[in-house]
Design an enzyme around this catalytic site. Structure first.
Site, mmCIF file in Angstrom:
data_model
loop_
_atom_site.group_PDB
_atom_site.id
_atom_site.type_symbol
_atom_site.label_atom_id
_atom_site.label_comp_id
_atom_site.label_asym_id
_atom_site.label_seq_id
_atom_site.Cartn_x
_atom_site.Cartn_y
_atom_site.Cartn_z
ATOM 1 N N GLU A 128 -2.869 -23.101 -2.017
ATOM 2 C CA GLU A 128 -2.306 -23.764 -0.802
ATOM 3 C C GLU A 128 -2.567 -22.973 0.478
ATOM 4 O O GLU A 128 -2.783 -23.513 1.601
ATOM 5 C CB GLU A 128 -0.777 -24.222 -1.154
ATOM 6 C CG GLU A 128 0.186 -24.441 0.128
ATOM 7 C CD GLU A 128 -0.275 -26.132 0.640
ATOM 8 O OE1 GLU A 128 -1.020 -26.670 -0.403
ATOM 9 O OE2 GLU A 128 0.125 -26.472 1.429
ATOM 10 N N TYR A 129 -2.606 -21.715 0.266
ATOM 11 C CA TYR A 129 -2.812 -20.791 1.152
ATOM 12 C C TYR A 129 -4.423 -20.941 1.853
ATOM 13 O O TYR A 129 -4.540 -21.050 2.842
ATOM 14 C CB TYR A 129 -2.527 -19.379 0.950
ATOM 15 C CG TYR A 129 -2.838 -18.145 1.914
ATOM 16 C CD1 TYR A 129 -1.947 -17.841 2.769
ATOM 17 C CD2 TYR A 129 -4.134 -17.689 1.925
ATOM 18 C CE1 TYR A 129 -2.411 -16.770 3.754
ATOM 19 C CE2 TYR A 129 -4.437 -16.673 3.070
ATOM 20 C CZ TYR A 129 -3.679 -16.229 3.850
ATOM 21 O OH TYR A 129 -3.908 -15.295 4.897
ATOM 22 N N ASP A 130 -5.284 -20.967 0.946
ATOM 23 C CA ASP A 130 -6.368 -21.097 1.202
ATOM 24 C C ASP A 130 -6.716 -22.542 2.010
ATOM 25 O O ASP A 130 -7.649 -22.532 2.728
ATOM 26 C CB ASP A 130 -7.418 -21.290 -0.212
ATOM 27 C CG ASP A 130 -7.356 -20.287 -0.855
ATOM 28 O OD1 ASP A 130 -6.887 -18.856 -0.114
ATOM 29 O OD2 ASP A 130 -7.636 -19.997 -2.143
ATOM 30 N N SER A 166 -0.713 17.399 8.688
ATOM 31 C CA SER A 166 -1.346 17.536 7.326
ATOM 32 C C SER A 166 -0.003 17.657 6.578
ATOM 33 O O SER A 166 1.052 17.821 7.192
ATOM 34 C CB SER A 166 -2.309 18.387 7.051
ATOM 35 O OG SER A 166 -1.790 19.674 7.299
ATOM 36 N N LEU A 167 -0.100 17.632 5.067
ATOM 37 C CA LEU A 167 1.017 17.867 4.327
ATOM 38 C C LEU A 167 0.813 19.234 3.429
ATOM 39 O O LEU A 167 -0.253 19.508 3.077
ATOM 40 C CB LEU A 167 1.243 16.718 3.179
ATOM 41 C CG LEU A 167 1.852 15.656 3.633
ATOM 42 C CD1 LEU A 167 1.742 14.338 2.570
ATOM 43 C CD2 LEU A 167 3.305 15.708 3.890
ATOM 44 N N LYS A 198 2.670 9.246 -3.188
ATOM 45 C CA LYS A 198 1.650 9.694 -2.730
ATOM 46 C C LYS A 198 0.607 8.984 -3.073
ATOM 47 O O LYS A 198 -0.358 9.244 -4.034
ATOM 48 C CB LYS A 198 1.540 11.315 -2.828
ATOM 49 C CG LYS A 198 0.492 11.906 -1.941
ATOM 50 C CD LYS A 198 0.394 13.344 -1.913
ATOM 51 C CE LYS A 198 -0.513 13.845 -1.163
ATOM 52 N NZ LYS A 198 -2.054 13.506 -1.307
ATOM 53 N N ARG A 204 -7.892 9.786 10.301
ATOM 54 C CA ARG A 204 -7.047 10.863 10.833
ATOM 55 C C ARG A 204 -8.082 11.983 11.196
ATOM 56 O O ARG A 204 -7.713 12.479 12.004
ATOM 57 C CB ARG A 204 -6.274 11.362 9.597
ATOM 58 C CG ARG A 204 -5.649 12.626 9.850
ATOM 59 C CD ARG A 204 -4.596 13.010 8.653
ATOM 60 N NE ARG A 204 -4.122 14.431 8.906
ATOM 61 C CZ ARG A 204 -4.868 15.591 8.518
ATOM 62 N NH1 ARG A 204 -6.042 15.465 8.136
ATOM 63 N NH2 ARG A 204 -4.354 16.814 8.826
ATOM 64 N N GLU A 224 -1.362 4.730 4.822
ATOM 65 C CA GLU A 224 -2.561 5.124 3.922
ATOM 66 C C GLU A 224 -3.084 3.719 3.475
ATOM 67 O O GLU A 224 -2.629 2.878 3.219
ATOM 68 C CB GLU A 224 -1.896 6.112 2.728
ATOM 69 C CG GLU A 224 -2.848 6.611 1.882
ATOM 70 C CD GLU A 224 -2.866 8.070 2.288
ATOM 71 O OE1 GLU A 224 -2.581 8.447 3.463
ATOM 72 O OE2 GLU A 224 -3.432 8.804 1.626
ATOM 73 N N LYS A 265 10.412 13.908 2.033
ATOM 74 C CA LYS A 265 10.476 14.135 3.331
ATOM 75 C C LYS A 265 12.123 14.330 3.750
ATOM 76 O O LYS A 265 12.953 13.570 3.083
ATOM 77 C CB LYS A 265 10.103 13.005 4.188
ATOM 78 C CG LYS A 265 8.608 12.891 4.221
ATOM 79 C CD LYS A 265 7.955 11.727 4.719
ATOM 80 C CE LYS A 265 6.589 11.436 4.392
ATOM 81 N NZ LYS A 265 6.049 10.142 4.841
ATOM 82 N N CYS A 304 -25.591 2.075 -37.305
ATOM 83 C CA CYS A 304 -26.070 2.458 -38.826
ATOM 84 C C CYS A 304 -26.361 1.445 -39.723
ATOM 85 O O CYS A 304 -25.471 0.431 -39.788
ATOM 86 C CB CYS A 304 -25.127 3.431 -39.348
ATOM 87 S SG CYS A 304 -25.499 3.822 -41.168
#
Ligand code: D41
Length: 671
Positions: A37-39, A84-85, A118, A139, A176, A294, A430
């Site tokens: 239906e989306y298509d 950065s981490l 992560k 980044r 990410e 965090k 074999c």
């Protein structure tokens, strides 16, 4: 003119509807309409835009794939550096982090933390101006990255337009970009089929896909995105006081946030979360390499600040590495039950993904060729989740001069019979059949296994011992063993010997399907064996069946039919089957398929979500063996849905349709 006006209204309406469905699909994870239906909606929009090009909105969902840029990627300087981490490699390092946080904040008790999986992808910055995506950048080194706007526009889960009433003047979201595992597997399968080199891991595949100069290629790679923080935002947007609420603000603007994100009360909560995610990892549809922890309160984050480009308020707690380098010492060849010979890499032991690996399968000669592997090479070993270790790639720069090629075998390493490799097949075989010790031993193991004759206490190790001591030459010799003989084996007491004898004795009473399956005929699995038994009703009819007769059976095609014919035409096999029946193996006469045997006949099941104790493939076999059909999607004809963990839209649909829902214990009860 009014045509244009009507078309304009319709275009706007369609854009709004499609954007809404995108949001439901990618952000809320609750699709409302089927993909078809989306298509259809999308095609309708494209049709209108083709007819009235003046109506094309550059941010229409149909306009994700643009033209190639003339040059490479331009540099972008980040308005706020992308930090950065720091990493913690184990729990102790996290505990030290927690202690530092407490000290700096002068707390007597732990602070609240937010935990995120992560993702193993690429960090990006997305900039929305008046709600429109105007820039996307990698980044890079944290200060400057590359402008990848055109490629990022092709990522379906990244909105081109923000949602909501109060759209800020400008908003930067960071997150990410990653490649879902299913996409990665398909991509590598395709590379395999085309004989080209695939990507070593999803992260490299995502990076390679984002660095395409042609956005049309990026679009095909089906990348995905989760936001992990806000960046610079204009003053008309009041950001919330905690990290979680800020993520929820991004989600409300239409940006996807991982549903695995959770706030925990203290450091123990983080450790529990880490454990939970590690267990879940193998079921997640994307690769993760740890947990990001965090400090949740923004005030506390500000108090902590950052050092040399990494915040003091966040840390990545990594899982044990899933990829390591080691040396290929040798390649051995293992002979399986059906004679298939598998090359196995002997490795210098290496600790990867939490276990020490010293062997890895190389599958077949094609795989060896594809990897271009030589003995003496340095290789990258990969072990994801509970999956068996794989040789992912060869580090060519480390190849020693005396590296030697892996040659195709001409004779079986166990019995010296000639080795065959059929035209167009990757597998070497074999040709020794039962004269090959390896094949015979494997055949006996299969015969005794749970789903076959189910001889309790006769495990693989014991079969190896019987074989080595030459106590069993044929499967049927099992039924000639005596308790005295068995008790004579090291570490086998009289009691276990007697138990084994009675287990062997009671295995004589079986079913035709189990007996057929236990013979280990190529391609004849449990379901096929059952179908054969139900169709022919007795062994003689199967032995006498022509290829044509055999192909009448469900699931039996020309190849399986040929394997059956070949098996029963072989005099050694004929003698073996006779000897087994002579030894007393018997089964009840099968009445024409009764409903007792196929209690689920005519019923359609759908399986969804993650099952804990049984694989989906096994669940399907089980249901089908009882006569059920297993379908891919829920409809009003579905008899029942079997829903595991993380069941999504199928579960919702089944509920809507009032369909019976079982959990996996239903399958267990079928035993
Ligand atoms: O999932 C990730 N890879 C991830 C990366 C995440 N969930 N959160 C992150 N948070 C940050 C800070 C704390 C700086 C906002 C990150 C990263 N940074 C990050 N990714 C690559 C470099 C830094």
């Amino acid at each position: 003119m009014s045509d244009l006006k009507a078309a304009k209204a319709q275009t706007l309406e369609l854009i709004q509807v499609i954007d809404e469905h995108n949001y439901r699909y990618y952000v809320l994870d609750e699709p409302q309409i089927p993909d078809a239906e989306y298509d259809r909606l999308m095609r309708e929009l494209q049709q209108l835009e083709k007819q009235f090009p003046e109506l094309i909105d550059p941010d229409s969902p149909s306009q994700r794939v643009g033209a190639k840029p003339d040059q490479g990627f331009a540099e972008v300087t980040h308005q706020l550096p992308m930090l950065s981490l720091d990493n913690a490699m184990n729990a102790d390092e996290f505990i030290a982090f927690n202690r530092r946080v407490k000290e700096r904040l002068d707390l007597t008790q732990d602070c609240e933390y937010i935990c995120e999986p992560k993702l193993d992808g690429l960090a990006v910055s997305l900039i929305y101006n008046k709600g429109l995506l105007i820039k996307a950048a990698t980044r890079g080194d944290g200060t400057t990255g590359e402008d990848i706007t055109l490629n990022v526009r092709t990522i379906q889960s990244i909105p081109l337009k923000l949602r909501g009433k109060k759209i800020p003047e400008s908003l930067e979201a960071r997150g990410e970009i990653f490649m879902p595992l299913s996409v990665f597997d398909d991509l590598n399968q395709q590379a395999k089929n085309e004989g080209t080199k695939g990507f070593a891991n999803p992260r490299n595949a995502a990076a390679g896909s984002l660095r395409q100069l042609d956005p049309a290629i990026t679009a095909k790679r089906k990348l995905s995105f989760y936001a992990y923080s806000t960046g610079l935002v204009s003053e008309d947007l009041q950001l919330a006081d905690t990290h979680l609420e800020r993520l929820m603000q991004l989600q409300d603007f239409g940006l996807p946030v991982s549903s695995e994100v959770a706030v925990v009360a203290n450091s123990q909560g983080v450790i529990d979360y880490y454990q939970k995610i590690q267990d879940k990892r193998q079921y997640l549809p994307f690769e993760i390499d740890g947990v990001v922890c965090k400090v949740n309160e923004i005030k506390q984050q500000e108090q902590l600040g950052f050092v040399s480009r990494a915040p003091r308020w966040a840390i990545a707690i990594k899982f044990p590495a899933q990829e390591e380098m080691t040396k290929l010492l040798d390649v051995d060849f293992q002979v399986g039950r059906t004679g298939a010979i598998t090359p196995v890499a002997r490795l210098e032991p290496v600790f990867v993904g939490g276990v020490t690996v010293s062997n890895a399968t190389l599958h077949n000669m094609d795989e060896i060729e594809r990897l271009g592997i030589k003995i003496g090479d340095t290789v990258i070993i990969r072990r994801a989740g509970d999956v068996i270790p794989q040789v992912a790639s060869v580090v060519l720069s480390k190849r020693p001069e005396d590296a030697s090629s892996v040659n195709e075998l001409k004779e079986c390493p166990v019995c010296s019979s000639p080795v065959e490799r059929a035209e167009g097949e990757a597998v070497m075989r074999c040709t020794g059949g039962f004269i090959c010790d390896a094949q015979r031993t494997q055949a006996i193991k299969h015969f005794a296994s749970r789903k076959a004759m189910d001889i309790d206490g006769l495990g693989d190790k014991l079969v190896d011992i019987f074989s080595e001591l030459k106590m069993i030459k044929h499967i049927s010799d099992l039924y000639q063993l005596t308790a005295e003989q068995i008790a004579g084996i090291e570490r086998m007491g009289e009691k276990s010997a007697n138990n084994l004898i009675s287990a062997i004795e009671s295995s004589k009473s079986t079913s035709l399907a189990k007996f057929l399956y236990s013979l280990g005929i190529r391609e004849v699995g449990e379901v096929t064996a059952k179908n054969l038994a139900n169709h022919f009703l007795n062994l003689d009819a199967i032995r006498a069946a022509s290829l044509q007769d055999l192909e009448m059976v469900e699931d039996v095609g020309p190849i399986v039919a040929q394997h059956l014919k070949t098996f029963f035409a072989n005099p050694d096999n004929q003698a073996e089957v006779e000897a087994l029946i002579e030894a007393g193996i018997h089964w009840p006469k099968i009445e024409k398929k009764s409903d007792d045997e196929l209690p689920l006949k005519g019923k359609t099941f759908v399986i969804t979500g993650t099952l804990e104790n049984i694989s989906r493939a096994d669940a399907k076999i089980k249901l089908e063996s009882l006569g059920a059909k297993v379908a891919g999607s829920v409809s009003k004809n579905t008899f029942a849905l079997i829903a595991g963990e993380k069941a999504g839209s199928k579960l919702t649909k089944a509920k809507d349709l009032g369909i019976t829902i079982y959990d996996e214990s239903f399958l267990i009860k079928l035993d």
